[in-house]
Design a protein around this motif. Sequence first.
Motif, PDB file in Angstrom:
ATOM      1  N   ILE A   1       0.842  -1.204   0.000  1.00  0.00           N
ATOM      2  CA  ILE A   1       0.000   0.000   0.000  1.00  0.00           C
ATOM      3  C   ILE A   1       0.873   1.247   0.000  1.00  0.00           C
ATOM      4  O   ILE A   1       1.781   1.375   0.835  1.00  0.00           O
ATOM      5  N   GLU A   2       0.591   2.129  -0.941  1.00  0.00           N
ATOM      6  CA  GLU A   2       1.229   3.449  -0.955  1.00  0.00           C
ATOM      7  C   GLU A   2       0.250   4.458  -0.369  1.00  0.00           C
ATOM      8  O   GLU A   2      -0.893   4.553  -0.821  1.00  0.00           O
ATOM      9  N   PHE A   3       0.703   5.196   0.646  1.00  0.00           N
ATOM     10  CA  PHE A   3      -0.072   6.303   1.207  1.00  0.00           C
ATOM     11  C   PHE A   3       0.454   7.580   0.563  1.00  0.00           C
ATOM     12  O   PHE A   3       1.617   7.934   0.758  1.00  0.00           O
ATOM     13  N   GLY A   4      -0.383   8.264  -0.188  1.00  0.00           N
ATOM     14  CA  GLY A   4       0.020   9.556  -0.734  1.00  0.00           C
ATOM     15  C   GLY A   4      -0.006  10.612   0.356  1.00  0.00           C
ATOM     16  O   GLY A   4      -0.999  10.742   1.083  1.00  0.00           O
ATOM     17  N   MET A   5       1.091  11.356   0.495  1.00  0.00           N
ATOM     18  CA  MET A   5       1.156  12.433   1.496  1.00  0.00           C
ATOM     19  C   MET A   5       0.645  13.718   0.852  1.00  0.00           C
ATOM     20  O   MET A   5       1.293  14.247  -0.056  1.00  0.00           O
ATOM     21  N   PRO A   6      -0.525  14.223   1.258  1.00  0.00           N
ATOM     22  CA  PRO A   6      -1.097  15.405   0.605  1.00  0.00           C
ATOM     23  C   PRO A   6      -0.138  16.593   0.654  1.00  0.00           C
ATOM     24  O   PRO A   6       0.510  16.833   1.671  1.00  0.00           O
ATOM     25  N   PHE A   7      -0.075  17.306  -0.464  1.00  0.00           N
ATOM     26  CA  PHE A   7       0.828  18.454  -0.576  1.00  0.00           C
ATOM     27  C   PHE A   7       0.164  19.489  -1.466  1.00  0.00           C
ATOM     28  O   PHE A   7      -0.578  19.161  -2.382  1.00  0.00           O
ATOM     29  N   THR A   8       0.439  20.757  -1.210  1.00  0.00           N
ATOM     30  CA  THR A   8      -0.235  21.847  -1.925  1.00  0.00           C
ATOM     31  C   THR A   8       0.254  22.045  -3.353  1.00  0.00           C
ATOM     32  O   THR A   8      -0.414  22.693  -4.148  1.00  0.00           O
ATOM     33  N   ASP A   9       1.418  21.497  -3.707  1.00  0.00           N
ATOM     34  CA  ASP A   9       1.964  21.704  -5.050  1.00  0.00           C
ATOM     35  C   ASP A   9       2.444  20.375  -5.647  1.00  0.00           C
ATOM     36  O   ASP A   9       3.632  20.189  -5.889  1.00  0.00           O
ATOM     37  N   PRO A  10       1.506  19.455  -5.914  1.00  0.00           N
ATOM     38  CA  PRO A  10       1.891  18.115  -6.368  1.00  0.00           C
ATOM     39  C   PRO A  10       2.173  18.068  -7.873  1.00  0.00           C
ATOM     40  O   PRO A  10       1.354  17.642  -8.680  1.00  0.00           O
ATOM     41  N   MET A  11       3.375  18.460  -8.263  1.00  0.00           N
ATOM     42  CA  MET A  11       3.682  18.714  -9.670  1.00  0.00           C
ATOM     43  C   MET A  11       3.659  17.466 -10.560  1.00  0.00           C
ATOM     44  O   MET A  11       3.474  17.579 -11.767  1.00  0.00           O
ATOM     45  N   ALA A  12       3.843  16.280  -9.987  1.00  0.00           N
ATOM     46  CA  ALA A  12       3.859  15.071 -10.815  1.00  0.00           C
ATOM     47  C   ALA A  12       2.483  14.424 -10.930  1.00  0.00           C
ATOM     48  O   ALA A  12       2.319  13.447 -11.647  1.00  0.00           O
ATOM     49  N   ASP A  13       1.496  14.972 -10.202  1.00  0.00           N
ATOM     50  CA  ASP A  13       0.188  14.323 -10.129  1.00  0.00           C
ATOM     51  C   ASP A  13      -0.823  14.967 -11.067  1.00  0.00           C
ATOM     52  O   ASP A  13      -0.848  16.177 -11.247  1.00  0.00           O
ATOM     53  N   GLY A  14      -1.666  14.101 -11.638  1.00  0.00           N
ATOM     54  CA  GLY A  14      -2.741  14.562 -12.488  1.00  0.00           C
ATOM     55  C   GLY A  14      -3.912  15.084 -11.683  1.00  0.00           C
ATOM     56  O   GLY A  14      -3.883  15.086 -10.444  1.00  0.00           O
ATOM     57  N   PRO A  15      -4.987  15.505 -12.371  1.00  0.00           N
ATOM     58  CA  PRO A  15      -6.131  16.129 -11.699  1.00  0.00           C
ATOM     59  C   PRO A  15      -6.745  15.275 -10.593  1.00  0.00           C
ATOM     60  O   PRO A  15      -7.108  15.800  -9.541  1.00  0.00           O
ATOM     61  N   ALA A  16      -6.844  13.967 -10.797  1.00  0.00           N
ATOM     62  CA  ALA A  16      -7.518  13.105  -9.804  1.00  0.00           C
ATOM     63  C   ALA A  16      -6.790  13.139  -8.464  1.00  0.00           C
ATOM     64  O   ALA A  16      -7.407  13.331  -7.409  1.00  0.00           O
ATOM     65  N   ILE A  17      -5.472  12.965  -8.488  1.00  0.00           N
ATOM     66  CA  ILE A  17      -4.716  12.928  -7.236  1.00  0.00           C
ATOM     67  C   ILE A  17      -4.548  14.329  -6.658  1.00  0.00           C
ATOM     68  O   ILE A  17      -4.541  14.513  -5.435  1.00  0.00           O
ATOM     69  N   GLN A  18      -4.469  15.336  -7.525  1.00  0.00           N
ATOM     70  CA  GLN A  18      -4.447  16.722  -7.026  1.00  0.00           C
ATOM     71  C   GLN A  18      -5.717  17.024  -6.229  1.00  0.00           C
ATOM     72  O   GLN A  18      -5.661  17.584  -5.135  1.00  0.00           O
ATOM     73  N   GLU A  19      -6.869  16.645  -6.795  1.00  0.00           N
ATOM     74  CA  GLU A  19      -8.146  16.891  -6.116  1.00  0.00           C
ATOM     75  C   GLU A  19      -8.232  16.110  -4.793  1.00  0.00           C
ATOM     76  O   GLU A  19      -8.732  16.621  -3.792  1.00  0.00           O
ATOM     77  N   ALA A  20      -7.730  14.877  -4.811  1.00  0.00           N
ATOM     78  CA  ALA A  20      -7.741  14.057  -3.598  1.00  0.00           C
ATOM     79  C   ALA A  20      -6.897  14.706  -2.508  1.00  0.00           C
ATOM     80  O   ALA A  20      -7.272  14.732  -1.335  1.00  0.00           O
ATOM     81  N   GLY A  21      -5.743  15.250  -2.911  1.00  0.00           N
ATOM     82  CA  GLY A  21      -4.871  15.932  -1.968  1.00  0.00           C
ATOM     83  C   GLY A  21      -5.547  17.144  -1.347  1.00  0.00           C
ATOM     84  O   GLY A  21      -5.441  17.376  -0.137  1.00  0.00           O
ATOM     85  N   LEU A  22      -6.262  17.894  -2.179  1.00  0.00           N
ATOM     86  CA  LEU A  22      -6.975  19.075  -1.673  1.00  0.00           C
ATOM     87  C   LEU A  22      -8.108  18.672  -0.731  1.00  0.00           C
ATOM     88  O   LEU A  22      -8.314  19.309   0.305  1.00  0.00           O
TER      89      LEU A  22
END
Length: 271
Positions: free
Chosen positions: A49-70
């Motif tokens: 399992i990979e836990f994504g650590m939310p960050f305000t400037d996720p430059m490698a991530d597409g819209p889906a993971i950006q939205e999840a982070g927000l």
Amino acid sequence: MTTRIDQRFADLKKEGRAALVTFVTAGDPDYATSLEIIKGLPKAGADIIEFGMPFTDPMADGPAIQEAGLRALHAGQTLIKTLDLVRDFRKSDDRTPVVLMGYYNPIYIHGVERFLKDAKAAGVDGLIIVDLPPEEDDELCLPAIKAGLNFIRLATPTTDDKRAPTVLRNTSGFVYYVSVLGITGTKAPDLKSVEQNVTRLKGHTKLPIAVGFGVKTAEQARSIAKSADGVVVGSALVNAVKTSLKAGKATPETAKAVHRLVSEIAQGVRS
């Protein structure tokens, strides 16, 4: 020292199959639902399992993971709460490998030495930090290895034979092969190109190679698992969270939707 990641890949090699690596954003859409999702992943078929650590400037991530982070950040998720999430997961699962994936800034602010100590104590097994190149290994990679954590490096279609030895030099656990150029979850992988590049990279390393970015279906997972040692699924799971929400909030369907999709893709990997 053998980590949970090393052990899991060794076990799966004996079974003769690839690993299913699942990515979810920690704290999305809220802490309690995120924990429910994560706790159910191994039973649904996730091997790592990979836990994504939310960050305000996720430059490698597409819209889906950006939205999840927000969504996670708006719900109050922090790096400390992400470590709490790992700790809570470990109360009922001491075997499934856990990898934290994200960006260096939150770790730097937390303090590298403190972060590594806290991550190890929480039950983290490995790190994928997408914005730290191998030229900066002294910054986090080497201290992480010394602390007993795997440091997993990304290789891409542009990682040629000249660059590969530098990228792979201090990599451990597994190599994460990014199957498409660009950001996560926006293009489907070219399966023929994936097979060729995985075979080429295997000439440079004995580490397992897991393939991610753009994998959405059991059929894609089945095809990739023929040549790779692991298949990574992320944006598709994050989208399953999003489509289950009502007015941005979790529903009784949220965790179930993710677990159903993982079960489907796991069948593809296992076949």
